[in-house]
Motif scaffolding. Structure first.
Motif, mmCIF file in Angstrom:
data_model
loop_
_atom_site.group_PDB
_atom_site.id
_atom_site.type_symbol
_atom_site.label_atom_id
_atom_site.label_comp_id
_atom_site.label_asym_id
_atom_site.label_seq_id
_atom_site.Cartn_x
_atom_site.Cartn_y
_atom_site.Cartn_z
ATOM 1 N N ALA A 132 -5.952 22.788 5.132
ATOM 2 C CA ALA A 132 -4.799 23.627 4.772
ATOM 3 C C ALA A 132 -4.369 23.417 3.320
ATOM 4 O O ALA A 132 -3.373 23.997 2.887
ATOM 5 N N GLY A 133 -5.092 22.583 2.586
ATOM 6 C CA GLY A 133 -4.789 22.370 1.171
ATOM 7 C C GLY A 133 -4.020 21.099 0.877
ATOM 8 O O GLY A 133 -3.620 20.858 -0.272
ATOM 9 N N ILE A 134 -3.805 20.258 1.878
ATOM 10 C CA ILE A 134 -3.059 19.010 1.676
ATOM 11 C C ILE A 134 -3.919 18.012 0.892
ATOM 12 O O ILE A 134 -5.098 17.837 1.182
ATOM 13 N N LYS A 135 -3.289 17.340 -0.072
ATOM 14 C CA LYS A 135 -3.992 16.351 -0.893
ATOM 15 C C LYS A 135 -3.442 14.942 -0.720
ATOM 16 O O LYS A 135 -4.058 13.983 -1.179
ATOM 17 N N GLU A 136 -2.287 14.809 -0.058
ATOM 18 C CA GLU A 136 -1.662 13.498 0.102
ATOM 19 C C GLU A 136 -1.208 13.322 1.550
ATOM 20 O O GLU A 136 -0.309 14.028 2.010
ATOM 21 N N ILE A 137 -1.865 12.421 2.260
ATOM 22 C CA ILE A 137 -1.538 12.128 3.646
ATOM 23 C C ILE A 137 -0.616 10.915 3.683
ATOM 24 O O ILE A 137 -0.966 9.843 3.177
ATOM 25 N N ILE A 138 0.573 11.081 4.274
ATOM 26 C CA ILE A 138 1.546 9.996 4.347
ATOM 27 C C ILE A 138 1.658 9.552 5.805
ATOM 28 O O ILE A 138 2.186 10.278 6.648
ATOM 29 N N LEU A 139 1.149 8.374 6.098
ATOM 30 C CA LEU A 139 1.220 7.826 7.444
ATOM 31 C C LEU A 139 2.524 7.044 7.589
ATOM 32 O O LEU A 139 2.775 6.111 6.832
ATOM 33 N N VAL A 140 3.346 7.421 8.543
ATOM 34 C CA VAL A 140 4.543 6.637 8.857
ATOM 35 C C VAL A 140 4.129 5.708 9.984
ATOM 36 O O VAL A 140 3.999 6.111 11.132
ATOM 37 N N SER A 141 3.891 4.451 9.640
ATOM 38 C CA SER A 141 3.140 3.556 10.499
ATOM 39 C C SER A 141 3.943 2.334 10.924
ATOM 40 O O SER A 141 5.145 2.223 10.682
ATOM 41 N N HIS A 142 3.238 1.406 11.577
ATOM 42 C CA HIS A 142 3.821 0.173 12.114
ATOM 43 C C HIS A 142 2.850 -0.953 11.794
ATOM 44 O O HIS A 142 1.644 -0.730 11.603
ATOM 45 N N SER A 143 3.342 -2.178 11.773
ATOM 46 C CA SER A 143 2.508 -3.315 11.392
ATOM 47 C C SER A 143 1.310 -3.506 12.315
ATOM 48 O O SER A 143 0.301 -4.092 11.915
ATOM 49 N N ALA A 144 1.393 -3.001 13.553
ATOM 50 C CA ALA A 144 0.295 -3.167 14.507
ATOM 51 C C ALA A 144 -0.749 -2.064 14.382
ATOM 52 O O ALA A 144 -1.703 -2.042 15.163
ATOM 53 N N LYS A 145 -0.580 -1.170 13.405
ATOM 54 C CA LYS A 145 -1.459 -0.002 13.345
ATOM 55 C C LYS A 145 -2.251 0.102 12.043
ATOM 56 O O LYS A 145 -2.595 1.200 11.596
ATOM 57 N N THR A 146 -2.547 -1.035 11.435
ATOM 58 C CA THR A 146 -3.304 -1.006 10.174
ATOM 59 C C THR A 146 -4.714 -0.486 10.366
ATOM 60 O O THR A 146 -5.371 -0.105 9.389
ATOM 61 N N ALA A 147 -5.209 -0.440 11.606
ATOM 62 C CA ALA A 147 -6.554 0.098 11.858
ATOM 63 C C ALA A 147 -6.658 1.551 11.410
ATOM 64 O O ALA A 147 -7.737 2.003 11.002
ATOM 65 N N ILE A 148 -5.553 2.285 11.466
ATOM 66 C CA ILE A 148 -5.578 3.684 11.035
ATOM 67 C C ILE A 148 -5.796 3.767 9.530
ATOM 68 O O ILE A 148 -6.622 4.546 9.057
ATOM 69 N N GLU A 149 -5.065 2.963 8.782
ATOM 70 C CA GLU A 149 -5.248 2.936 7.326
ATOM 71 C C GLU A 149 -6.658 2.497 6.973
ATOM 72 O O GLU A 149 -7.297 3.087 6.089
ATOM 73 N N ASP A 150 -7.160 1.476 7.671
ATOM 74 C CA ASP A 150 -8.500 0.966 7.385
ATOM 75 C C ASP A 150 -9.565 2.032 7.617
ATOM 76 O O ASP A 150 -10.565 2.088 6.889
ATOM 77 N N TYR A 151 -9.347 2.866 8.615
ATOM 78 C CA TYR A 151 -10.351 3.889 8.935
ATOM 79 C C TYR A 151 -10.561 4.851 7.775
ATOM 80 O O TYR A 151 -11.682 5.313 7.530
#
Length: 295
Positions: free
Chosen positions: A46-65
């Motif tokens: 859709a043209g998005i260039k910046e993904i902002i994850l509103v995350s939790h300390s137990a969910k760093t696996a998403i960032e790592d992916y």
């Protein structure tokens, strides 16, 4: 231009326990890739260039992916596994960035979106709920249509679909100025109510989990009081926004899959597996054989 998207991923995923006890629910696989990848790629298309994850300390696996993994790529390249290497490198285009911010307390969707305010600033942005996958097949994707509509008119866009009357108390329900819009079109909203009773529901059009909003809603969220479930509701902030600027309900054309519950998650697996370019024919045959064996 809408170039930022907020993805609230801090929830514990209690409806997916025990699988989500140690694996973020967003990382549970739909065939050969985690559910979160489908949502991020929808935003990118859709043209998005910046993904902002509103995350939790137990969910760093998403960032790592979404980060590069040099050792894995080196091994794949050394072993001549070029197809796998290309798939690993194609998870995220080089011109798209992923940023993570923390939601320290679970105070509702509105609160989660507000946590991204320092990154969003005053820019317009999309919100995508990672539990919901949207498949539009060969049609222009709904989120892309919403972004285009926002950029053309300046009207906020809220994706909606019709639900049975007995289920309106499970969703945010919108009120419209006129008739419900045709699929792929938008209509001016006059209100939105979070989880109304059947008697109170102004329509059967439920908010799906895709939004395109102006940056000014962040200020509104900061002053939004807890509502349904004693949580800060995004729908309440949208109701306030409507007193300041037009908000439209966009009637989706695609098919949705609620991966936040086990039945919806399995439905998504069946759907995407049956359409998989390499596994589709085999999967359809397996499903037919299973139906025959259990009937």
């Amino acid at each position: 231009m809408v170039r930022k998207a907020v993805l609230p991923v801090a929830g514990f995923g209690s409806r997916m326990l025990p699988a989500s006890k140690s694996i973020p629910k967003e990382m549970l696989p739909i065939v050969d890739r985690p559910a979160i990848e489908y949502v991020v790629k929808e935003a990118v298309r859709a043209g998005i260039k910046e993904i902002i994850l509103v995350s939790h300390s137990a969910k760093t696996a998403i960032e790592d992916y979404f980060d590069s993994q040099f050792e894995l790529e080196y091994q794949l390249e050394a072993k001549g596994k070029d197809k796998l290497l290309a798939e690993v490198r194609d998870i995220l285009p080089k011109d798209v960035s992923v940023i993570a911010v923390r939601q320290h307390r679970a105070l509702g969707l509105g609160h989660a979106v507000a946590c991204a305010a320092p990154v969003v600033g005053h820019d317009p942005f999309a919100v995508l709920l990672p539990d919901v996958l949207v498949d539009c097949g060969d049609q222009t994707e709904d989120l892309a249509e919403m972004v285009a509509r926002y950029q053309e008119t300046g009207c906020s866009q809220i994706m909606v679909e019709e639900v049975p009357a007995e289920r309106v108390d499970q969703y945010g329900i919108v009120a419209l100025e006129g008739e419900a819009p045709a699929r792929g079109h938008s209509a001016l909203m006059t209100g939105v109510i979070e989880k109304p009773s059947v008697a109170e529901a102004p329509s059967r059009l439920s908010v799906v989990g895709r939004y395109v909003l102006p940056g000014e809603i962040m200020d509104i969220l900061l002053h939004t009081q807890p509502g349904a479930g004693n949580e800060i509701q995004l729908t309440d902030a949208i109701a306030t926004l409507m007193s300041k600027s037009p908000v439209e309900a966009y009637s989706m054309r695609g098919e949705t899959f609620d991966c936040g519950n086990k039945a919806g998650y399995l439905q998504a697996i069946f759907h995407y597996a049956a359409r998989h370019p390499e596994l589709g024919a085999q999967v359809r045959a397996m499903m037919a054989a299973e139906v025959k064996a259990t009937s």
